[in-house]
Design a protein around this motif. Structure first.
Motif, PDB file in Angstrom:
ATOM      1  N   THR A  82       0.974  -1.047  -0.111  1.00 14.93           N
ATOM      2  CA  THR A  82       0.161  -0.044   0.058  1.00 14.93           C
ATOM      3  C   THR A  82       0.879   1.480  -0.020  1.00 14.93           C
ATOM      4  O   THR A  82       0.634   2.260  -0.737  1.00 14.93           O
ATOM      5  CB  THR A  82      -0.956  -0.032   1.194  1.00 14.93           C
ATOM      6  N   PHE A  83       1.826   1.251   0.946  1.00 11.87           N
ATOM      7  CA  PHE A  83       2.916   2.671   1.031  1.00 11.87           C
ATOM      8  C   PHE A  83       3.545   2.380  -0.343  1.00 11.87           C
ATOM      9  O   PHE A  83       3.712   3.696  -0.690  1.00 11.87           O
ATOM     10  CB  PHE A  83       3.655   2.007   2.073  1.00 11.87           C
ATOM     11  N   ALA A  84       4.099   1.434  -0.975  1.00  8.65           N
ATOM     12  CA  ALA A  84       4.634   1.481  -2.112  1.00  8.65           C
ATOM     13  C   ALA A  84       3.829   2.031  -3.306  1.00  8.65           C
ATOM     14  O   ALA A  84       4.451   2.721  -4.188  1.00  8.65           O
ATOM     15  CB  ALA A  84       5.264   0.057  -2.496  1.00  8.65           C
ATOM     16  N   VAL A  85       2.726   1.634  -3.577  1.00  9.53           N
ATOM     17  CA  VAL A  85       1.921   2.208  -4.528  1.00  9.53           C
ATOM     18  C   VAL A  85       1.689   3.627  -4.481  1.00  9.53           C
ATOM     19  O   VAL A  85       1.886   4.470  -5.329  1.00  9.53           O
ATOM     20  CB  VAL A  85       0.587   1.290  -4.483  1.00  9.53           C
ATOM     21  N   VAL A  86       1.419   4.150  -3.366  1.00 11.66           N
ATOM     22  CA  VAL A  86       1.223   5.706  -2.826  1.00 11.66           C
ATOM     23  C   VAL A  86       2.440   6.173  -3.231  1.00 11.66           C
ATOM     24  O   VAL A  86       2.615   7.310  -3.932  1.00 11.66           O
ATOM     25  CB  VAL A  86       0.660   5.847  -1.434  1.00 11.66           C
ATOM     26  N   ARG A  87       3.557   5.874  -2.698  1.00 13.47           N
ATOM     27  CA  ARG A  87       5.019   6.383  -2.999  1.00 13.47           C
ATOM     28  C   ARG A  87       5.285   6.617  -4.265  1.00 13.47           C
ATOM     29  O   ARG A  87       5.927   7.645  -5.042  1.00 13.47           O
ATOM     30  CB  ARG A  87       5.969   5.736  -2.117  1.00 13.47           C
ATOM     31  N   PHE A  88       5.036   5.347  -5.120  1.00 17.15           N
ATOM     32  CA  PHE A  88       5.431   5.238  -6.510  1.00 17.15           C
ATOM     33  C   PHE A  88       4.699   6.323  -7.363  1.00 17.15           C
ATOM     34  O   PHE A  88       5.017   6.936  -8.149  1.00 17.15           O
ATOM     35  CB  PHE A  88       5.360   3.784  -7.085  1.00 17.15           C
ATOM     36  N   ASN A  89       3.449   6.198  -7.060  1.00 16.40           N
ATOM     37  CA  ASN A  89       2.558   7.348  -7.781  1.00 16.40           C
ATOM     38  C   ASN A  89       3.062   8.726  -7.518  1.00 16.40           C
ATOM     39  O   ASN A  89       2.920   9.787  -8.271  1.00 16.40           O
ATOM     40  CB  ASN A  89       1.193   7.221  -7.286  1.00 16.40           C
ATOM     41  N   GLN A  90       3.478   9.145  -6.134  1.00 20.02           N
ATOM     42  CA  GLN A  90       4.157  10.173  -6.094  1.00 20.02           C
ATOM     43  C   GLN A  90       5.208  10.562  -6.610  1.00 20.02           C
ATOM     44  O   GLN A  90       5.681  11.612  -6.949  1.00 20.02           O
ATOM     45  CB  GLN A  90       4.247  10.400  -4.440  1.00 20.02           C
ATOM     46  N   THR A  91       6.387   9.636  -6.488  1.00 18.90           N
ATOM     47  CA  THR A  91       7.725   9.986  -6.659  1.00 18.90           C
ATOM     48  C   THR A  91       8.173   9.383  -8.280  1.00 18.90           C
ATOM     49  O   THR A  91       8.998   9.731  -8.766  1.00 18.90           O
ATOM     50  CB  THR A  91       8.632   9.507  -5.847  1.00 18.90           C
ATOM     51  N   GLY A  92       7.625   8.295  -8.580  1.00 21.56           N
ATOM     52  CA  GLY A  92       7.946   7.485  -9.597  1.00 21.56           C
ATOM     53  C   GLY A  92       9.231   6.677  -9.735  1.00 21.56           C
ATOM     54  O   GLY A  92       9.769   6.425 -10.540  1.00 21.56           O
ATOM     55  N   GLU A  93       9.660   6.878  -8.263  1.00 20.98           N
ATOM     56  CA  GLU A  93      11.324   6.008  -8.065  1.00 20.98           C
ATOM     57  C   GLU A  93      10.867   4.670  -8.291  1.00 20.98           C
ATOM     58  O   GLU A  93      10.197   3.861  -7.474  1.00 20.98           O
ATOM     59  CB  GLU A  93      11.813   6.472  -6.911  1.00 20.98           C
ATOM     60  N   PRO A  94      11.750   3.951  -9.111  1.00 22.14           N
ATOM     61  CA  PRO A  94      11.637   2.474  -9.357  1.00 22.14           C
ATOM     62  C   PRO A  94      12.043   1.835  -8.105  1.00 22.14           C
ATOM     63  O   PRO A  94      11.833   0.580  -7.859  1.00 22.14           O
ATOM     64  CB  PRO A  94      12.914   2.129 -10.447  1.00 22.14           C
ATOM     65  N   VAL A  95      12.863   2.159  -7.242  1.00 24.25           N
ATOM     66  CA  VAL A  95      13.474   1.758  -6.035  1.00 24.25           C
ATOM     67  C   VAL A  95      12.366   1.182  -5.138  1.00 24.25           C
ATOM     68  O   VAL A  95      12.292   0.011  -4.542  1.00 24.25           O
ATOM     69  CB  VAL A  95      14.660   2.480  -5.136  1.00 24.25           C
TER      70      VAL A  95
END
Length: 164
Positions: free
Chosen positions: A115-128
């Motif tokens: 859940t955190f990863a999806v939100v974070r990826f949507n915000q930053t786009g960082e592949p890490v």
């Protein structure tokens, strides 16, 4: 054929010419080395995830790391599966891993991180963030499999106790 037998006989890990005391010591040492190798691999596979500059510039480090992490965990699972056939897993480990709460906690951790990863990826786009998600998925799958293996181990250990 000749080459294979020469290499097998001269291999460091060959125990064919050892007496029982030497074999017992060699196996104890091999177990310690296996444990050290496992935890070292786990640590090294995590390095590209910690140094985000590596994984943000190229996925090579993350993919190599994840491949090593998968292989490391497969070997760990094979060890667990083979040892559990004889009820030979560490009893405190097996008791803890077989608890439904332990397995559930890994699933909860996985869902929370994803859940955190999806939100974070949507915000930053960082592949890490994706790489961490895959890393967590591998770890979760390994521990759920270990839970199943531990249950089998505990059943076999209980049956062996009842027979004695």
């Amino acid at each position: 054929m000749m080459m294979k037998s020469v290499f097998e006989e001269q291999d460091l890990l060959n125990d064919s010419k050892l007496d029982e005391m030497q074999k017992a010591y060699a196996y104890k040492l091999a177990f310690r080395c296996f444990k050290a190798l496992y935890w070292t691999n786990v640590a090294f596979t995590f390095i590209p995830m910690v140094f985000q500059s590596m994984t943000n510039k190229s996925s090579f480090y993350a993919l190599t790391s994840m491949l090593l992490f998968i292989v490391t965990n497969i070997i760990y699972l094979v060890f667990g599966a083979k040892a559990s056939e004889f009820g030979a897993l560490n009893p405190p480990f097996a008791q803890n891993m077989a608890k439904p709460g332990t397995i559930a906690s890994f699933l909860i951790m996985f869902m929370a991180y994803m859940t955190f990863a999806v939100v974070r990826f949507n915000q930053t786009g960082e592949p890490v963030v994706i790489y961490f998600g895959i890393y967590i998925a591998i770890m979760t799958a390994t521990h759920i499999a270990l839970g199943v293996i531990a249950k089998r181990n505990n059943q076999i250990a209980e049956e062996a106790e009842e027979e004695e």
